[in-house]
Scaffold this motif. Sequence first.
Motif, PDB file in Angstrom:
ATOM      1  N   TYR A 179      25.450 108.853 -14.123  1.00 46.21           N
ATOM      2  CA  TYR A 179      24.528 108.870 -12.992  1.00 46.21           C
ATOM      3  C   TYR A 179      24.657 107.613 -12.131  1.00 46.21           C
ATOM      4  N   GLU A 180      25.059 106.476 -12.710  1.00 50.21           N
ATOM      5  CA  GLU A 180      25.281 105.275 -11.907  1.00 50.21           C
ATOM      6  C   GLU A 180      26.484 105.483 -10.986  1.00 50.21           C
ATOM      7  N   ARG A 181      27.520 106.096 -11.521  1.00 52.65           N
ATOM      8  CA  ARG A 181      28.716 106.379 -10.732  1.00 52.65           C
ATOM      9  C   ARG A 181      28.413 107.418  -9.650  1.00 52.65           C
ATOM     10  N   ARG A 182      27.619 108.413  -9.992  1.00 57.31           N
ATOM     11  CA  ARG A 182      27.310 109.495  -9.063  1.00 57.31           C
ATOM     12  C   ARG A 182      26.357 109.038  -7.959  1.00 57.31           C
ATOM     13  N   ASP A 183      25.254 108.392  -8.339  1.00 55.67           N
ATOM     14  CA  ASP A 183      24.184 108.086  -7.387  1.00 55.67           C
ATOM     15  C   ASP A 183      24.353 106.739  -6.695  1.00 55.67           C
ATOM     16  N   GLY A 184      25.028 105.822  -7.345  1.00 59.62           N
ATOM     17  CA  GLY A 184      25.146 104.474  -6.789  1.00 59.62           C
ATOM     18  C   GLY A 184      23.841 103.711  -6.918  1.00 59.62           C
ATOM     19  N   GLN A 185      23.904 102.419  -6.581  1.00 58.13           N
ATOM     20  CA  GLN A 185      22.733 101.559  -6.656  1.00 58.13           C
ATOM     21  C   GLN A 185      23.024 100.258  -5.918  1.00 58.13           C
ATOM     22  N   PRO A 186      21.996  99.491  -5.636  1.00 54.23           N
ATOM     23  CA  PRO A 186      22.221  98.214  -4.940  1.00 54.23           C
ATOM     24  C   PRO A 186      22.753  97.130  -5.876  1.00 54.23           C
ATOM     25  N   PHE A 187      23.546  96.264  -5.305  1.00 56.03           N
ATOM     26  CA  PHE A 187      24.033  95.056  -5.965  1.00 56.03           C
ATOM     27  C   PHE A 187      23.783  93.898  -5.013  1.00 56.03           C
ATOM     28  N   VAL A 188      23.474  92.741  -5.566  1.00 55.39           N
ATOM     29  CA  VAL A 188      23.222  91.544  -4.769  1.00 55.39           C
ATOM     30  C   VAL A 188      24.199  90.475  -5.250  1.00 55.39           C
ATOM     31  N   ILE A 189      24.862  89.835  -4.290  1.00 51.52           N
ATOM     32  CA  ILE A 189      25.918  88.887  -4.630  1.00 51.52           C
ATOM     33  C   ILE A 189      25.615  87.527  -4.030  1.00 51.52           C
TER      34      ILE A 189
ATOM     35  N   ILE B 105      33.552  90.178   1.081  1.00 50.99           N
ATOM     36  CA  ILE B 105      32.901  90.245  -0.236  1.00 50.99           C
ATOM     37  C   ILE B 105      32.205  91.583  -0.422  1.00 50.99           C
ATOM     38  N   VAL B 106      31.392  91.978   0.553  1.00 49.89           N
ATOM     39  CA  VAL B 106      30.648  93.238   0.431  1.00 49.89           C
ATOM     40  C   VAL B 106      31.622  94.416   0.356  1.00 49.89           C
ATOM     41  N   GLU B 107      32.660  94.413   1.171  1.00 49.76           N
ATOM     42  CA  GLU B 107      33.646  95.494   1.110  1.00 49.76           C
ATOM     43  C   GLU B 107      34.308  95.559  -0.266  1.00 49.76           C
ATOM     44  N   SER B 108      34.579  94.408  -0.881  1.00 50.22           N
ATOM     45  CA  SER B 108      35.212  94.414  -2.201  1.00 50.22           C
ATOM     46  C   SER B 108      34.280  94.979  -3.267  1.00 50.22           C
ATOM     47  N   VAL B 109      32.988  94.741  -3.118  1.00 52.56           N
ATOM     48  CA  VAL B 109      32.011  95.268  -4.078  1.00 52.56           C
ATOM     49  C   VAL B 109      31.843  96.776  -3.900  1.00 52.56           C
ATOM     50  N   GLU B 110      31.921  97.248  -2.678  1.00 51.90           N
ATOM     51  CA  GLU B 110      31.638  98.656  -2.404  1.00 51.90           C
ATOM     52  C   GLU B 110      32.814  99.595  -2.686  1.00 51.90           C
ATOM     53  N   ARG B 111      33.987  99.058  -2.984  1.00 49.48           N
ATOM     54  CA  ARG B 111      35.145  99.931  -3.232  1.00 49.48           C
ATOM     55  C   ARG B 111      35.405 100.085  -4.730  1.00 49.48           C
ATOM     56  N   ASP B 112      36.162 101.088  -5.078  1.00 49.54           N
ATOM     57  CA  ASP B 112      36.705 101.291  -6.420  1.00 49.54           C
ATOM     58  C   ASP B 112      35.705 101.023  -7.549  1.00 49.54           C
ATOM     59  N   PRO B 113      34.891 102.010  -7.892  1.00 48.84           N
ATOM     60  CA  PRO B 113      33.909 101.831  -8.962  1.00 48.84           C
ATOM     61  C   PRO B 113      34.539 101.406 -10.289  1.00 48.84           C
ATOM     62  N   VAL B 114      33.830 100.515 -10.992  1.00 44.18           N
ATOM     63  CA  VAL B 114      34.217 100.046 -12.321  1.00 44.18           C
ATOM     64  C   VAL B 114      32.992 100.124 -13.230  1.00 44.18           C
ATOM     65  N   ASP B 115      33.212  99.924 -14.508  1.00 43.09           N
ATOM     66  CA  ASP B 115      32.106  99.997 -15.462  1.00 43.09           C
ATOM     67  C   ASP B 115      31.209  98.756 -15.416  1.00 43.09           C
ATOM     68  N   LEU B 116      31.812  97.579 -15.360  1.00 36.77           N
ATOM     69  CA  LEU B 116      31.073  96.340 -15.620  1.00 36.77           C
ATOM     70  C   LEU B 116      30.916  95.465 -14.379  1.00 36.77           C
ATOM     71  N   ILE B 117      29.752  94.814 -14.272  1.00 36.71           N
ATOM     72  CA  ILE B 117      29.576  93.853 -13.176  1.00 36.71           C
ATOM     73  C   ILE B 117      30.413  92.601 -13.408  1.00 36.71           C
ATOM     74  N   GLU B 118      30.846  92.380 -14.630  1.00 37.15           N
ATOM     75  CA  GLU B 118      31.776  91.287 -14.884  1.00 37.15           C
ATOM     76  C   GLU B 118      33.079  91.501 -14.104  1.00 37.15           C
ATOM     77  N   THR B 119      33.531  92.755 -14.064  1.00 37.38           N
ATOM     78  CA  THR B 119      34.743  93.109 -13.311  1.00 37.38           C
ATOM     79  C   THR B 119      34.499  92.938 -11.819  1.00 37.38           C
ATOM     80  N   VAL B 120      33.330  93.303 -11.357  1.00 42.52           N
ATOM     81  CA  VAL B 120      32.981  93.122  -9.945  1.00 42.52           C
ATOM     82  C   VAL B 120      33.002  91.635  -9.590  1.00 42.52           C
TER      83      VAL B 120
ATOM     84  N   ARG C 179      24.072  91.946   0.182  1.00 41.13           N
ATOM     85  CA  ARG C 179      23.682  93.235  -0.389  1.00 41.13           C
ATOM     86  C   ARG C 179      24.778  94.268  -0.196  1.00 41.13           C
ATOM     87  N   ALA C 180      25.020  95.019  -1.268  1.00 45.06           N
ATOM     88  CA  ALA C 180      26.016  96.082  -1.232  1.00 45.06           C
ATOM     89  C   ALA C 180      25.466  97.292  -1.970  1.00 45.06           C
ATOM     90  N   GLN C 181      25.869  98.455  -1.540  1.00 45.35           N
ATOM     91  CA  GLN C 181      25.526  99.700  -2.220  1.00 45.35           C
ATOM     92  C   GLN C 181      26.816 100.213  -2.845  1.00 45.35           C
TER      93      GLN C 181
END
Length: 120
Positions: free
Chosen positions: A21-31, A61-76, A11-13
């Motif tokens: 609003y996704e960029r501003r507020d953030g949300q959970p991601f599960v990997i 893995i979690v640190e890589s997800v939590e850094r540098d916001p991008v548009d797409l989960i494909e990029t993540v 789990r990553a936030q």
Amino acid sequence: MSDRIILAGLRAQAHHGVYEYERRDGQPFVIDVVAHLDLARAAGTDDVADTVHYGELAVEIVESVERDPVDLIETVAERVAAVVLAHRAIERVEVTVHKPEAPIPVPFADVAVAIDRSRA
């Protein structure tokens, strides 16, 4: 290669998404990650130095997800695959990135992208 290290439900936030609003507020991601490697030596020596330390890998893995916001989960997902494949013992990786609070206007159980990458 049939040996695997499996990390499910990491789990990553983070602040990925197309909408402001996704960029501003953030949300959970599960990997979920399935790392393919030869575990025979580690099994024979019983030494963590002869495998990939899954606890350390999970943190990376979690640190890589939590850094540098991008548009797409494909990029993540690509980013996660690169982190995993940086471990030379790992020959192939399957990555699934779930976005449980994706901005979809209908009820849904899951939204995810899955990729499969191998060492070149």
